[in-house]
Design a protein around this motif. Structure first.
Motif, PDB file in Angstrom:
ATOM      1  N   TYR A   1       6.836 -39.124 -29.700  1.00 38.54           N
ATOM      2  CA  TYR A   1       6.846 -38.803 -28.281  1.00 38.54           C
ATOM      3  C   TYR A   1       6.497 -40.006 -27.406  1.00 38.54           C
ATOM      4  O   TYR A   1       6.501 -39.909 -26.182  1.00 38.54           O
ATOM      5  CB  TYR A   1       5.836 -37.673 -27.989  1.00 38.54           C
ATOM      6  CG  TYR A   1       4.461 -37.938 -28.560  1.00 38.54           C
ATOM      7  CD1 TYR A   1       3.562 -38.749 -27.888  1.00 38.54           C
ATOM      8  CD2 TYR A   1       4.087 -37.415 -29.797  1.00 38.54           C
ATOM      9  CE1 TYR A   1       2.320 -39.021 -28.413  1.00 38.54           C
ATOM     10  CE2 TYR A   1       2.840 -37.677 -30.327  1.00 38.54           C
ATOM     11  CZ  TYR A   1       1.971 -38.479 -29.638  1.00 38.54           C
ATOM     12  OH  TYR A   1       0.743 -38.752 -30.176  1.00 38.54           O
TER      13      TYR A   1
ATOM     14  N   ARG B   1       7.071 -40.362 -23.268  1.00 35.59           N
ATOM     15  CA  ARG B   1       6.027 -40.552 -22.256  1.00 35.59           C
ATOM     16  C   ARG B   1       6.345 -41.738 -21.354  1.00 35.59           C
ATOM     17  O   ARG B   1       6.182 -41.670 -20.134  1.00 35.59           O
ATOM     18  CB  ARG B   1       4.670 -40.762 -22.934  1.00 35.59           C
ATOM     19  CG  ARG B   1       4.113 -39.507 -23.591  1.00 35.59           C
ATOM     20  CD  ARG B   1       2.661 -39.706 -24.009  1.00 35.59           C
ATOM     21  NE  ARG B   1       2.091 -38.453 -24.509  1.00 35.59           N
ATOM     22  CZ  ARG B   1       0.803 -38.201 -24.597  1.00 35.59           C
ATOM     23  NH1 ARG B   1      -0.065 -39.117 -24.216  1.00 35.59           N
ATOM     24  NH2 ARG B   1       0.358 -37.044 -25.057  1.00 35.59           N
TER      25      ARG B   1
ATOM     26  N   TYR C   1       7.494 -28.721 -15.522  1.00 41.84           N
ATOM     27  CA  TYR C   1       6.929 -28.917 -16.864  1.00 41.84           C
ATOM     28  C   TYR C   1       6.730 -30.398 -17.153  1.00 41.84           C
ATOM     29  O   TYR C   1       5.789 -30.785 -17.855  1.00 41.84           O
ATOM     30  CB  TYR C   1       7.789 -28.229 -17.930  1.00 41.84           C
ATOM     31  CG  TYR C   1       8.948 -29.017 -18.471  1.00 41.84           C
ATOM     32  CD1 TYR C   1       8.765 -29.975 -19.470  1.00 41.84           C
ATOM     33  CD2 TYR C   1      10.234 -28.796 -18.003  1.00 41.84           C
ATOM     34  CE1 TYR C   1       9.834 -30.698 -19.970  1.00 41.84           C
ATOM     35  CE2 TYR C   1      11.310 -29.502 -18.501  1.00 41.84           C
ATOM     36  CZ  TYR C   1      11.115 -30.458 -19.484  1.00 41.84           C
ATOM     37  OH  TYR C   1      12.172 -31.177 -19.984  1.00 41.84           O
ATOM     38  N   GLU C   2       7.588 -31.259 -16.581  1.00 44.58           N
ATOM     39  CA  GLU C   2       7.414 -32.700 -16.809  1.00 44.58           C
ATOM     40  C   GLU C   2       6.189 -33.225 -16.071  1.00 44.58           C
ATOM     41  O   GLU C   2       5.434 -34.052 -16.605  1.00 44.58           O
ATOM     42  CB  GLU C   2       8.674 -33.444 -16.361  1.00 44.58           C
ATOM     43  CG  GLU C   2       9.873 -33.207 -17.279  1.00 44.58           C
ATOM     44  CD  GLU C   2      11.154 -33.790 -16.723  1.00 44.58           C
ATOM     45  OE1 GLU C   2      11.978 -34.278 -17.520  1.00 44.58           O
ATOM     46  OE2 GLU C   2      11.343 -33.756 -15.481  1.00 44.58           O
TER      47      GLU C   2
ATOM     48  N   GLU D   1       3.268 -32.107 -18.004  1.00 45.70           N
ATOM     49  CA  GLU D   1       3.116 -32.978 -19.183  1.00 45.70           C
ATOM     50  C   GLU D   1       2.296 -34.209 -18.836  1.00 45.70           C
ATOM     51  O   GLU D   1       1.375 -34.593 -19.562  1.00 45.70           O
ATOM     52  CB  GLU D   1       4.486 -33.445 -19.681  1.00 45.70           C
ATOM     53  CG  GLU D   1       5.204 -32.530 -20.620  1.00 45.70           C
ATOM     54  CD  GLU D   1       6.431 -33.227 -21.173  1.00 45.70           C
ATOM     55  OE1 GLU D   1       6.283 -33.987 -22.174  1.00 45.70           O
ATOM     56  OE2 GLU D   1       7.525 -33.048 -20.627  1.00 45.70           O
TER      57      GLU D   1
ATOM     58  N   PHE E   1      -1.305 -35.690 -20.373  1.00 48.09           N
ATOM     59  CA  PHE E   1      -1.348 -36.904 -21.201  1.00 48.09           C
ATOM     60  C   PHE E   1      -2.779 -37.372 -21.441  1.00 48.09           C
ATOM     61  O   PHE E   1      -3.156 -37.742 -22.554  1.00 48.09           O
ATOM     62  CB  PHE E   1      -0.575 -38.043 -20.535  1.00 48.09           C
ATOM     63  CG  PHE E   1       0.919 -37.919 -20.612  1.00 48.09           C
ATOM     64  CD1 PHE E   1       1.528 -36.943 -21.382  1.00 48.09           C
ATOM     65  CD2 PHE E   1       1.727 -38.797 -19.895  1.00 48.09           C
ATOM     66  CE1 PHE E   1       2.906 -36.829 -21.442  1.00 48.09           C
ATOM     67  CE2 PHE E   1       3.109 -38.699 -19.950  1.00 48.09           C
ATOM     68  CZ  PHE E   1       3.695 -37.711 -20.717  1.00 48.09           C
TER      69      PHE E   1
ATOM     70  N   ASP F   1       2.411 -34.509 -28.567  1.00 49.77           N
ATOM     71  CA  ASP F   1       3.573 -34.191 -27.752  1.00 49.77           C
ATOM     72  C   ASP F   1       3.200 -33.023 -26.835  1.00 49.77           C
ATOM     73  O   ASP F   1       2.922 -31.916 -27.308  1.00 49.77           O
ATOM     74  CB  ASP F   1       4.745 -33.801 -28.661  1.00 49.77           C
ATOM     75  CG  ASP F   1       6.008 -33.473 -27.863  1.00 49.77           C
ATOM     76  OD1 ASP F   1       5.980 -33.623 -26.624  1.00 49.77           O
ATOM     77  OD2 ASP F   1       7.015 -33.083 -28.486  1.00 49.77           O
ATOM     78  N   MET F   2       3.195 -33.247 -25.521  1.00 50.09           N
ATOM     79  CA  MET F   2       2.709 -32.242 -24.589  1.00 50.09           C
ATOM     80  C   MET F   2       3.803 -31.335 -24.030  1.00 50.09           C
ATOM     81  O   MET F   2       3.508 -30.374 -23.318  1.00 50.09           O
ATOM     82  CB  MET F   2       1.980 -32.925 -23.422  1.00 50.09           C
ATOM     83  CG  MET F   2       0.778 -33.766 -23.844  1.00 50.09           C
ATOM     84  SD  MET F   2      -0.331 -32.897 -24.983  1.00 50.09           S
ATOM     85  CE  MET F   2      -0.851 -31.519 -24.000  1.00 50.09           C
ATOM     86  N   LYS F   3       5.074 -31.638 -24.328  1.00 50.30           N
ATOM     87  CA  LYS F   3       6.145 -30.816 -23.772  1.00 50.30           C
ATOM     88  C   LYS F   3       6.026 -29.337 -24.174  1.00 50.30           C
ATOM     89  O   LYS F   3       6.113 -28.456 -23.306  1.00 50.30           O
ATOM     90  CB  LYS F   3       7.514 -31.363 -24.175  1.00 50.30           C
ATOM     91  CG  LYS F   3       8.678 -30.584 -23.534  1.00 50.30           C
ATOM     92  CD  LYS F   3      10.024 -31.009 -24.087  1.00 50.30           C
ATOM     93  CE  LYS F   3      10.373 -32.413 -23.684  1.00 50.30           C
ATOM     94  NZ  LYS F   3      11.752 -32.765 -24.109  1.00 50.30           N
TER      95      LYS F   3
ATOM     96  N   ALA G   1       3.139 -27.746 -22.204  1.00 57.65           N
ATOM     97  CA  ALA G   1       3.454 -27.628 -20.778  1.00 57.65           C
ATOM     98  C   ALA G   1       4.387 -26.447 -20.531  1.00 57.65           C
ATOM     99  O   ALA G   1       4.185 -25.655 -19.604  1.00 57.65           O
ATOM    100  CB  ALA G   1       4.081 -28.925 -20.263  1.00 57.65           C
ATOM    101  N   LYS G   2       5.412 -26.309 -21.379  1.00 55.41           N
ATOM    102  CA  LYS G   2       6.357 -25.204 -21.210  1.00 55.41           C
ATOM    103  C   LYS G   2       5.697 -23.861 -21.488  1.00 55.41           C
ATOM    104  O   LYS G   2       5.984 -22.859 -20.816  1.00 55.41           O
ATOM    105  CB  LYS G   2       7.572 -25.411 -22.125  1.00 55.41           C
ATOM    106  CG  LYS G   2       8.490 -26.542 -21.661  1.00 55.41           C
ATOM    107  CD  LYS G   2       9.778 -26.587 -22.471  1.00 55.41           C
ATOM    108  CE  LYS G   2      10.765 -27.576 -21.877  1.00 55.41           C
ATOM    109  NZ  LYS G   2      12.050 -27.600 -22.611  1.00 55.41           N
TER     110      LYS G   2
END
Length: 237
Positions: free
Chosen positions: A18, A22, A40-41, A44, A48, A55-57, A60-61
């Motif tokens: 990831y 980032r 969501y971005e 993310e 961080f 991986d934060m995606k 976040a979603k």
């Protein structure tokens, strides 16, 4: 077996998959601006710092799916945030830091300006401060004769659908602060800002006590995650 709400331990692979993602997000944020990022971005990027080696995606979603929007995520009650898999104390602190910063910025803008010449700032501040709270709050903005903010105070905190308000206490505090006008604000945790009959009666009771003392009630604003309602605009007062 680890608890559901605990944050995963950092892993240190030589080339995290990831890492490039980032960097690309950061480049878009700085190059095209925050409006170029989806909710969501942006979430993310907030996360961080809380979990630098993950991986934060997906998280976040998951948060957006659970709560609905970026604003609702950062204002969500801590107990509910902890129910989301992958959210622990560090992540909650990061989210609440963003919520506190948003409220502090909005309040700072409000204090620097003549209140009634920047009505959108009043609404933005009220929504930022209260719209996503899980309990009713009754807030009063005390103003001087130039409509500058003297003080912003939460007078009462109630339950999910009721806050006890004492009209004489409202006016007593206005006199203590030498305020010549007030704006009343409270939230509806249900999300629907429509005034209730009790809201209208309470507002009229405050006006009845304030008027003979030379104190104006400019408005009673009700906020919720679905919007806001102004009793003055609705011709209820």
């Amino acid at each position: 077996m680890p608890a559901k709400t605990s944050e995963p331990e950092d892993q240190s692979p030589e080339t995290p998959h990831y890492h490039g993602h980032r960097e690309r997000l950061r480049e878009r944020f700085h190059g095209a601006g925050p409006d170029a990022l989806s909710d969501y971005e942006l979430l993310e990027m907030v996360l961080f710092a809380a979990q630098p080696r993950r991986d934060m995606k997906p998280l976040a979603k998951s948060l957006l799916k659970t709560f609905g929007s970026f604003a609702e995520v950062i204002h969500a009650p801590e107990a509910r945030l902890k129910e989301v898999d992958g959210v622990g104390d560090v992540t909650i602190t990061q989210l609440k830091l963003i919520a506190a910063a948003a409220s502090r910025i909005a309040k700072g803008q409000l204090q620097r300006r003549t209140l009634l010449s920047s009505w959108n700032d009043v609404l933005d501040y009220c929504r930022t401060s209260m719209a996503f709270a899980d309990k009713e709050q009754f807030r009063i903005l005390f103003l001087d004769k130039r409509n500058q903010l003297i003080s912003d105070e939460v007078q009462q905190v109630g339950t999910v659908d009721h806050t006890p308000v004492y009209p004489r206490e409202v006016i007593k505090r206005a006199l203590e602060l030498s305020a010549t006008a007030v704006i009343l604000v409270h939230n509806h945790p249900s999300g629907d800002p429509t005034p209730s009959s009790a809201d209208i009666q309470m507002t009229k009771a405050i006006i009845g006590i304030a008027a003979p003392l030379g104190i104006s009630v400019h408005d009673h604003i009700i906020v919720g995650k679905n919007g806001h309602a102004s009793m003055k605009a609705m011709k209820l007062i």
